[in-house]
Design an enzyme around this catalytic site. Structure first.
Site, PDB file in Angstrom:
ATOM      1  N   PRO A   2       0.812  -1.214   0.000  1.00  0.00           N
ATOM      2  CA  PRO A   2       0.000   0.000   0.000  1.00  0.00           C
ATOM      3  C   PRO A   2       0.850   1.270   0.000  1.00  0.00           C
ATOM      4  O   PRO A   2       1.710   1.447   0.855  1.00  0.00           O
ATOM      5  CB  PRO A   2      -0.803  -0.107   1.303  1.00  0.00           C
ATOM      6  CG  PRO A   2      -0.711  -1.532   1.720  1.00  0.00           C
ATOM      7  CD  PRO A   2       0.575  -2.035   1.180  1.00  0.00           C
ATOM      8  N   GLU A   3       0.612   2.108  -0.979  1.00  0.00           N
ATOM      9  CA  GLU A   3       1.252   3.413  -1.037  1.00  0.00           C
ATOM     10  C   GLU A   3       0.142   4.444  -0.873  1.00  0.00           C
ATOM     11  O   GLU A   3      -0.982   4.087  -0.556  1.00  0.00           O
ATOM     12  CB  GLU A   3       2.008   3.577  -2.370  1.00  0.00           C
ATOM     13  CG  GLU A   3       3.045   2.483  -2.576  1.00  0.00           C
ATOM     14  CD  GLU A   3       3.802   2.594  -3.896  1.00  0.00           C
ATOM     15  OE1 GLU A   3       3.975   3.721  -4.391  1.00  0.00           O
ATOM     16  OE2 GLU A   3       4.199   1.554  -4.421  1.00  0.00           O
ATOM     17  N   HIS A  94      -3.941 -15.034   9.561  1.00  0.00           N
ATOM     18  CA  HIS A  94      -3.247 -13.778   9.307  1.00  0.00           C
ATOM     19  C   HIS A  94      -3.968 -12.572   9.893  1.00  0.00           C
ATOM     20  O   HIS A  94      -3.554 -11.443   9.699  1.00  0.00           O
ATOM     21  CB  HIS A  94      -3.052 -13.581   7.806  1.00  0.00           C
ATOM     22  CG  HIS A  94      -2.286 -14.692   7.165  1.00  0.00           C
ATOM     23  ND1 HIS A  94      -1.010 -15.030   7.566  1.00  0.00           N
ATOM     24  CD2 HIS A  94      -2.604 -15.552   6.179  1.00  0.00           C
ATOM     25  CE1 HIS A  94      -0.586 -16.058   6.837  1.00  0.00           C
ATOM     26  NE2 HIS A  94      -1.536 -16.391   5.990  1.00  0.00           N
ATOM     27  N   ARG A 113       2.466 -10.560   6.197  1.00  0.00           N
ATOM     28  CA  ARG A 113       3.881 -10.385   6.518  1.00  0.00           C
ATOM     29  C   ARG A 113       4.137  -9.922   7.949  1.00  0.00           C
ATOM     30  O   ARG A 113       5.280  -9.900   8.394  1.00  0.00           O
ATOM     31  CB  ARG A 113       4.506  -9.358   5.563  1.00  0.00           C
ATOM     32  CG  ARG A 113       4.548  -9.780   4.118  1.00  0.00           C
ATOM     33  CD  ARG A 113       5.579 -10.800   3.832  1.00  0.00           C
ATOM     34  NE  ARG A 113       6.555 -10.390   2.847  1.00  0.00           N
ATOM     35  CZ  ARG A 113       6.300  -9.964   1.625  1.00  0.00           C
ATOM     36  NH1 ARG A 113       5.079  -9.760   1.220  1.00  0.00           N
ATOM     37  NH2 ARG A 113       7.267  -9.668   0.799  1.00  0.00           N
TER      38      ARG A 113
END
Length: 278
Positions: A2-3, A94, A113
């Site tokens: 995500p940017e 997750h 992650r």
DNA sequence: CACGAGTCCTGCAGGC
DNA sequence: TGCCTGCAGGACTCGT
């Protein structure tokens, strides 16, 4: 990853469904996500009972403005928020944090992650948070100070790609949109900041705004696993060079090349983006 | 001060 | 099929 456009997409989506909701309970399954307060119980104690008043964004940080505090959330590589009105809906391994609201709905934080972070600061106190206080200008800010940016770029010997990834100079860009912004402005990623002319830098900012605004309009890029909780963005179908190694440049047909710059995979068109002549 | 390398993490692709 | 290795990378820490 995500940017700015992806975080903005998430912000807009969250704004529609969780503003006004009161936190009734919080489950934390992976405490390392919570950076501050370090104590998970304290995190829960602080936030339970507060109402979500608005959702903001600074660079790639999401800001949940609550009654007394602000919850600062960074999605890093793969963090995402999932909203559900059915608290019995199963969640997978997750899912690391679940916020339950008094009306029975839930906001779930999922991050494969586990790189994402959350910090609690006093209401609107995020400007003092390490990581946010040094952030550079927002490229899509209508009051963007071009002269200041030119000065910052031209005093550096580092490759322009690396300069654009530095959040202290300009905030919100990540690997995808840096590559595409450079491609649109026809600047080679290895050109040093110092070697860029005023016109090139002005053009770069224009390209950056164009790329980011289009990406926001498309709901962000769905690369690897990014998806906003209310759907998948489609910007990945409009990228110019990122992830297109070996494929023809949309302008000249030359195969897109991939190199490493500042430790990151870097995509560019060797014909359109000429290296420095120095 | 600036820069490069290592760190955190997991899933997936590629090689055999 | 399955093991192993390497790669993806945002922000931070550490060493030169």
């Amino acid at each position: 990853m995500p940017e700015l456009p992806e975080v903005e997409t998430v912000r807009r989506g969250l704004e529609l469904v969780i503003v006004g909701k009161k936190i009734k309970d919080i489950q934390v399954y992976y405490p390392k996500i919570i950076r501050s307060p370090q104590d998970t119980e304290q995190f829960k104690f602080l936030l339970i009972g507060q109402v979500i008043q608005s959702i903001g964004r600074r660079g790639k940080y999401l800001l949940f403005h609550l009654t007394d505090d602000t919850l600062v959330s960074h999605l890093r590589m793969e963090g995402k928020y999932i909203y559900t009105e059915n608290p019995n809906e199963p969640y997978d391994k997750h899912t690391h944090v679940i916020f339950s609201f008094t009306d029975g709905s839930q906001l779930r934080y999922r991050d494969v992650r586990k790189f994402g972070t959350m910090d609690v600061v006093k209401r609107d106190g995020e400007t003092e948070l390490e990581g946010i206080k040094k952030l550079g200008q927002e490229p899509i800010d209508p009051e963007f100070n071009l002269e200041r940016f030119k000065k910052q770029v031209k005093q550096r010997m580092a490759p322009i790609k690396q300069i654009l990834l530095n959040q202290e100079i300009i905030s919100g860009l990540g690997n995808i949109y840096v590559d595409d912004s450079l491609a649109l402005s026809k600047i080679h990623p290895l050109r040093s900041g110092k070697s860029l002319t005023d016109d090139e830098i002005a053009n770069l900012i224009m390209s950056m705004k164009q790329v980011l605004e289009k990406a926001i309009e498309k709901g962000g890029s769905t690369i690897r696993s990014f998806e906003s909780f209310y759907g998948r963005g489609s910007m990945q179908d409009h990228l110019i060079v990122y992830g297109r190694t070996g494929k023809p440049c949309i302008v000249c047909g030359t195969p897109i090349e991939k190199i490493r710059v500042a430790g990151r995979g870097t995509h560019f068109c060797p014909h359109c983006q000429k290296a420095a002549k120095e």
